[in-house]
Enzyme design. Sequence first.
Site, PDB file in Angstrom:
ATOM      1  N   ASP A  94      42.129  33.825  41.296  1.00  0.00           N
ATOM      2  CA  ASP A  94      41.483  33.769  42.601  1.00  0.00           C
ATOM      3  C   ASP A  94      40.424  32.660  42.585  1.00  0.00           C
ATOM      4  O   ASP A  94      40.313  31.912  41.610  1.00  0.00           O
ATOM      5  CB  ASP A  94      40.897  35.138  42.972  1.00  0.00           C
ATOM      6  N   GLN A  95      39.618  32.576  43.640  1.00  0.00           N
ATOM      7  CA  GLN A  95      38.607  31.514  43.738  1.00  0.00           C
ATOM      8  C   GLN A  95      37.564  31.588  42.629  1.00  0.00           C
ATOM      9  O   GLN A  95      36.933  30.590  42.316  1.00  0.00           O
ATOM     10  CB  GLN A  95      37.900  31.582  45.090  1.00  0.00           C
TER      11      GLN A  95
END
Length: 134
Positions: free
Chosen positions: A16-17
């Site tokens: 994810d980010q």
Amino acid sequence: MKGHDVEVRVRYGETDQMGVVYHGSYVPYFEIGRVEWLRNKGVSYKSLEESGIALPIVSMHLNYKKSARYDDLLTVNTKLKKYSGVKIEFDCEIRNESQELLTTAHFILVFLDIKNGKAVVPPQYILDILEAEV
């Protein structure tokens, strides 16, 4: 039983980010472990399918303990837990380079005749491998 180890490097697209591995990315890691477990026993999954047998997952349980991160080198350990008739069960775990346990899993798969979609007892050469492992 020791099981079979294979290393997998976490790719950017699996995170994810925040650089944490997305939960769904672990399933392919475990699949790599099972495929390489078979290969280590002298059986390619491709040849198994070419002979008319598939090994679909019918049950899986994952337990997330700690996050893996982008660029971590993971070790996927795959152990045959048991087999009976048409079913085969694996216990698996993923550890990071520090040997911290990140994720555990239990999979149940069924030997399936590709042509008719029905469960089948595996061929003798597979049974011989399974017998040697248990």
